[in-house]
Each structure stands twice: as structure tokens, then as C-alpha cells.
Design a protein around this motif. Structure first.
Motif, PDB file in Angstrom:
ATOM      1  N   ILE A  22       1.017  -1.323  -0.039  1.00 10.56           N
ATOM      2  CA  ILE A  22      -0.669  -0.059   0.016  1.00 10.56           C
ATOM      3  C   ILE A  22       1.053   1.385  -0.331  1.00 10.56           C
ATOM      4  CG2 ILE A  22      -1.716   1.369   0.544  1.00 10.56           C
ATOM      5  CD1 ILE A  22      -2.767  -1.351   0.143  1.00 10.56           C
ATOM      6  N   VAL A  23       0.305   1.714  -0.542  1.00  9.02           N
ATOM      7  CA  VAL A  23       1.555   2.993  -1.323  1.00  9.02           C
ATOM      8  C   VAL A  23       1.307   4.425  -1.373  1.00  9.02           C
ATOM      9  CG1 VAL A  23       3.716   4.120  -3.261  1.00  9.02           C
ATOM     10  CG2 VAL A  23       3.161   2.464  -3.164  1.00  9.02           C
ATOM     11  N   TRP A  58       5.463   3.252   1.820  1.00  6.23           N
ATOM     12  CA  TRP A  58       4.579   2.054   1.888  1.00  6.23           C
ATOM     13  C   TRP A  58       4.671   1.076   2.475  1.00  6.23           C
ATOM     14  CZ3 TRP A  58       9.248   2.488  -0.927  1.00  6.23           C
ATOM     15  CH2 TRP A  58       9.866   1.463  -0.573  1.00  6.23           C
ATOM     16  N   VAL A  59       3.650   0.092   2.994  1.00  2.45           N
ATOM     17  CA  VAL A  59       3.202  -0.923   4.251  1.00  2.45           C
ATOM     18  C   VAL A  59       2.958  -1.811   2.693  1.00  2.45           C
ATOM     19  CG1 VAL A  59       1.683  -1.644   5.609  1.00  2.45           C
ATOM     20  CG2 VAL A  59       2.526   0.871   5.332  1.00  2.45           C
ATOM     21  N   ASP A 114      -2.037  10.692  -3.256  1.00  3.80           N
ATOM     22  CA  ASP A 114      -2.504   9.209  -3.958  1.00  3.80           C
ATOM     23  C   ASP A 114      -2.036   8.407  -2.873  1.00  3.80           C
ATOM     24  OD1 ASP A 114      -3.807  10.125  -6.767  1.00  3.80           O
ATOM     25  OD2 ASP A 114      -1.940  10.014  -7.408  1.00  3.80           O
ATOM     26  N   VAL A 115      -3.027   7.642  -2.700  1.00  4.29           N
ATOM     27  CA  VAL A 115      -2.957   5.824  -2.057  1.00  4.29           C
ATOM     28  C   VAL A 115      -3.002   4.953  -2.928  1.00  4.29           C
ATOM     29  CG1 VAL A 115      -2.813   4.182  -0.064  1.00  4.29           C
ATOM     30  CG2 VAL A 115      -3.082   6.788  -0.113  1.00  4.29           C
ATOM     31  N   ARG A 139       0.176  -2.222  -5.187  1.00  3.56           N
ATOM     32  CA  ARG A 139       0.780  -2.594  -6.186  1.00  3.56           C
ATOM     33  C   ARG A 139       1.454  -4.233  -5.406  1.00  3.56           C
ATOM     34  NH1 ARG A 139       5.373   1.625  -5.016  1.00  3.56           N
ATOM     35  NH2 ARG A 139       7.213   0.223  -3.712  1.00  3.56           N
ATOM     36  N   LYS A 140       1.441  -4.611  -7.059  1.00  6.24           N
ATOM     37  CA  LYS A 140       2.234  -6.266  -6.314  1.00  6.24           C
ATOM     38  C   LYS A 140       3.451  -5.727  -5.216  1.00  6.24           C
ATOM     39  CE  LYS A 140       3.610 -10.762  -8.154  1.00  6.24           C
ATOM     40  NZ  LYS A 140       3.342 -11.713  -9.440  1.00  6.24           N
ATOM     41  N   SER A 141       3.815  -6.333  -4.387  1.00  8.59           N
ATOM     42  CA  SER A 141       4.776  -6.215  -3.268  1.00  8.59           C
ATOM     43  C   SER A 141       6.347  -5.730  -4.352  1.00  8.59           C
ATOM     44  CB  SER A 141       5.090  -7.078  -2.159  1.00  8.59           C
ATOM     45  OG  SER A 141       5.951  -7.025  -1.290  1.00  8.59           O
ATOM     46  N   ILE A 142       6.367  -4.906  -4.192  1.00  7.82           N
ATOM     47  CA  ILE A 142       8.427  -5.824  -5.233  1.00  7.82           C
ATOM     48  C   ILE A 142       9.186  -5.782  -3.884  1.00  7.82           C
ATOM     49  CG2 ILE A 142       7.940  -3.757  -6.721  1.00  7.82           C
ATOM     50  CD1 ILE A 142       8.761  -1.446  -4.748  1.00  7.82           C
ATOM     51  N   VAL A 143       9.393  -6.914  -2.877  1.00 10.42           N
ATOM     52  CA  VAL A 143      10.516  -7.318  -1.636  1.00 10.42           C
ATOM     53  C   VAL A 143      10.617  -8.549  -1.540  1.00 10.42           C
ATOM     54  CG1 VAL A 143      11.365  -7.149   0.531  1.00 10.42           C
ATOM     55  CG2 VAL A 143       9.902  -4.518  -0.421  1.00 10.42           C
TER      56      VAL A 143
END
Length: 377
Positions: free
Chosen positions: A343-344, A350-351, A369-370, A373-377
Motif C-alpha cells: 500500500i503506497v 509504503w506498507v 495518492d494512496v 501494487r504487487k509487492s516489490i520486496v
């Protein structure tokens, strides 16, 4: 001549860039302090503050344009045969996106450059971030010739950027464009330093300007890298926070992720500028990727609204007490998690939500904006 304005009969142009000198708004083109204007008139040479700092400190400052001015500039670029380098902020993609850039630059190729890669945790795969930037750019109608990450503070990243620019410019001029506060001018300064060396900085006489306050950095083949003024986007965190608070939420070194084990019906406050609600789902760990200096406060969801009303500007800072009066209300954005997701919060961080099935909400100042996205970690 008053302390706040120049009369129409007293129009003065900057010797360095040709901009009309004004002393009322330091954020606009042509600004110079009234004291500096007086000294300049006595010498017969008046420079705007941007040119003065460039001449004396080799420092390029962002200068903002109105939307109309910027569109005129983009239309002019569209008539050139050039490479466009579009700098964006990795932590604020939505806030640093220039709407309609592709159609304004014509057939000129765009190199999309995500700045501040040095702030990402080492655990994060750059390939994922690059792919995410490419996908978001495509959604926005941009078709960059390439996407790369860089850092204005890491010389090896700047060297790689220079090589990439050289690869794609094919003997053409290079126009660097971006909104304010993305680090565009920091990258330009880093390129100057990388090219000239710390002990032999490029002299200011090599930087001709135009009436739109562009700065040209000459290249060996007679072409140039052209730094353009930044456009103001009102949906950036920079426009809802004071300078001290903006520095506090802007990471200065590699982010150290903070992990919180949350049960449903719990809330995390990020100072008083954003909020994350875990509304429903299985208890698990949530990871926050934000400035190491930002205070995070946990509470029960049922108490969150009351806590915010009582403590914003005090326990929940930023904003500070003396700045909360004009701070925009927080707006709620709800998400249903179907896969490991981020959640950006635009311009903040982000969380990461680990488990599918959760229902969460992100709150940010009105206009900020909030997104999910698919997690990038």
C-alpha cells in the motif's frame, strides 16, 4: 520601485538567462532579493538568484513554471530532435508524473529515470522496481525507450546514467524534464561533478541560458544536456508540509524497514500525515518502508479518529502544531488484498501486507495518492 514589486517601466532582465527580474516570489523565475537587485543595478549587471548561485557555486536550482509555461516548453521540445530524460521520484511516482508527456515530445524517445535508488533497502530487487516503474509508465501512456534507477549522491550510479544517456542520445541534444522536488537538479549537478571532477568544476561561462531559464551543459560533440525548469504538481507532499517536516519524512539514507505484528481492527499512524488501518484478516506482520526519522504510532482502530483529532500536531507529528491549521484532511482509500501487496503513500513510502484476504485502508492528505501494487520486496 517598492520592496515587493517592480513597476512596468522598470522591467529588468537577468544578464545570465534573460528572465524578467522580480523580487516578490522566490519560487518563480527571475527572483532576486531586493538587496541583491540594488547591488546589481549599481554594478550594471543584474542576475537572478538561480544564475547567481550557478555562477558562484556551480549550483543549479529548480525553478518552477506554470502549467501553461511548461506546456509551451514541452511543445518546443517536440519540434527538436533530441533525447528526453524524464526524472521521477521513486517514492512519489504519481506525484512526479507529467501528464501527457508522450504526446508533447513528439517522436523523441523518452528515457525514464527513477531517482533515489540509494534509499531503497538492500533486500529490495531493483529489477522488480524497474519493472513496476515500466508498468506504471505504460498505464499512464508513456512508452519509454528504457527505464533505469539512479542516485544523485552515488557516483557509480551517475556514471551508469551518463553511459545510458550516451547510448540513447545518438548524437542528439538531451532535455532533462521533471516536476519540482524529484531531485532533477541534483542529478544535473552530479553529472557536472562527475564529468569535470571536484577540483576542476565546469565554469559558469559554459552554461548559456534562455528566457525560459533553461541551462545548457555542453557535450564534447557540440550538443548539450539541457536542464529545464520544474513544473509544480499540487498533489505532492511538498505542497502540504513545511520545509522542516518535508525533510523529516524524506529519507536521507537507506531505509530500515519497521515490522509491526497487527491484529485486525488496529491502526498505524505515520506522524499525523498518513494512517494505515488493518480492518479485517488474519493476524500477521506488516512491514513499513518509510523515513527512519518518521514516528509511527499504533492504536486500536476504534480509537483512531478521536486520537487524531486530539493529538495531530502534538503526539502525531508532522504536521507541527503551528502548521496543522491549514493541513488538508486525511482521505480514506480501502483495499482488498488478493496477493502479497504494497500500500503506497505517494511521497512517503509504503506498507507491505503479507497475506491475501486482508482488508485494509490507507489515509493520506486530500489530493495525495494512496495506491496498491504487487509487492516489490
Amino acid at each position: 520601485m517598492t520592496e515587493t514589486q517592480l513597476s512596468e517601466e522598470e522591467v529588468i532582465h537577468c544578464v545570465g538567462c534573460g528572465a524578467v527580474i522580480q523580487i516578490s516570489d522566490k519560487e518563480k523565475i527571475g527572483y532576486t532579493p531586493s538587496g541583491a537587485l540594488k547591488k546589481g543595478l549599481e554594478k550594471g549587471e543584474v542576475y537572478c538568484q538561480r544564475c547567481f548561485r550557478l555562477r558562484n557555486y556551480n549550483e543549479i536550482q529548480d525553478v518552477s513554471l506554470t502549467d501553461d509555461d511548461f506546456l509551451k516548453l514541452l511543445n518546443k521540445i517536440g519540434t527538436k530532435d533530441a533525447l528526453i530524460v524524464n526524472v521521477i521520484d521513486i517514492f512519489d511516482f504519481n506525484g512526479s508524473l507529467i501528464a501527457g508527456l508522450q504526446r508533447f515530445v513528439g517522436k523523441n524517445p523518452i528515457l525514464l529515470v527513477g531517482n533515489k535508488v540509494d534509499l531503497l533497502p538492500k533486500s529490495m530487487k531493483k529489477s522488480k522496481m524497474t519493472q513496476w516503474l515500466r508498468e506504471r509508465a505504460h498505464e499512464a501512456g508513456l512508452r519509454p525507450i528504457d527505464v533505469m534507477l539512479t542516485s544523485a549522491v552515488k557516483q557509480h550510479e551517475i556514471e551508469q546514467l551518463k553511459q545510458t544517456i550516451e547510448k540513447y542520445r545518438d548524437g542528439k541534444d538531451v532535455y532533462v524534464v521533471g516536476v519540482t522536488n524529484v531531485g532533477k537538479s541534483s542529478i544535473i549537478n552530479a553529472i557536472i561533478q562527475n564529468s569535470a571532477g571536484i577540483k576542476d568544476l565546469i565554469t559558469t561561462s559554459q552554461f548559456p541560458g534562455t528566457t525560459l531559464d533553461q541551462i545548457e551543459i555542453p557535450l564534447d560533440d557540440g550538443k548539450a544536456i539541457i536542464d529545464t525548469p520544474g513544473i509544480i504538481h499540487r498533489n505532492q507532499m511538498a505542497h502540504v508540509l513545511g520545509e522542516k517536516d518535508l525533510k523529516l519524512i524524506s529519507p536521507k539514507k537507506e531505509i530500515k524497514p519497521k515490522v509491526y505484528q497487527l491484529k485486525s481492527k488496529q491502526t498505524l499512524f505515520f506522524g499525523g500525515i498518513a494512517r494505515f488501518d488493518f480492518i479485517e484478516g488474519e493476524e500477521h506482520a506488516f512491514t513499513c518502508f518509510m523515513s527512519n526519522d518518521l514516528n509511527i504510532h499504533r492504536t486500536k482502530l476504534e480509537n483512531a479518529d478521536d486520537l487524531y483529532l486530539r493529538q495531530v500536531g502534538d503526539l502525531l507529528q508532522p504536521p507541527r502544531l503551528d502548521e496543522k491549521e491549514g493541513f488538508p484532511p486525511l482521505v480514506r482509500h480501502e483495499f482488498s488484498i488478493k496477493e502479497k501487496s504494497d500500500i503506497v503513500f505517494s511521497g512517503l513510502g509504503w506498507v507491505t501486507v503479507q497475506k491475501p484476504g486482508a482488508i485494509v485502508a490507507g489515509w493520506a492528505p486530500e489530493g495525495i495518492d494512496v495506491v496498491i501494487r504487487k509487492s516489490i520486496v
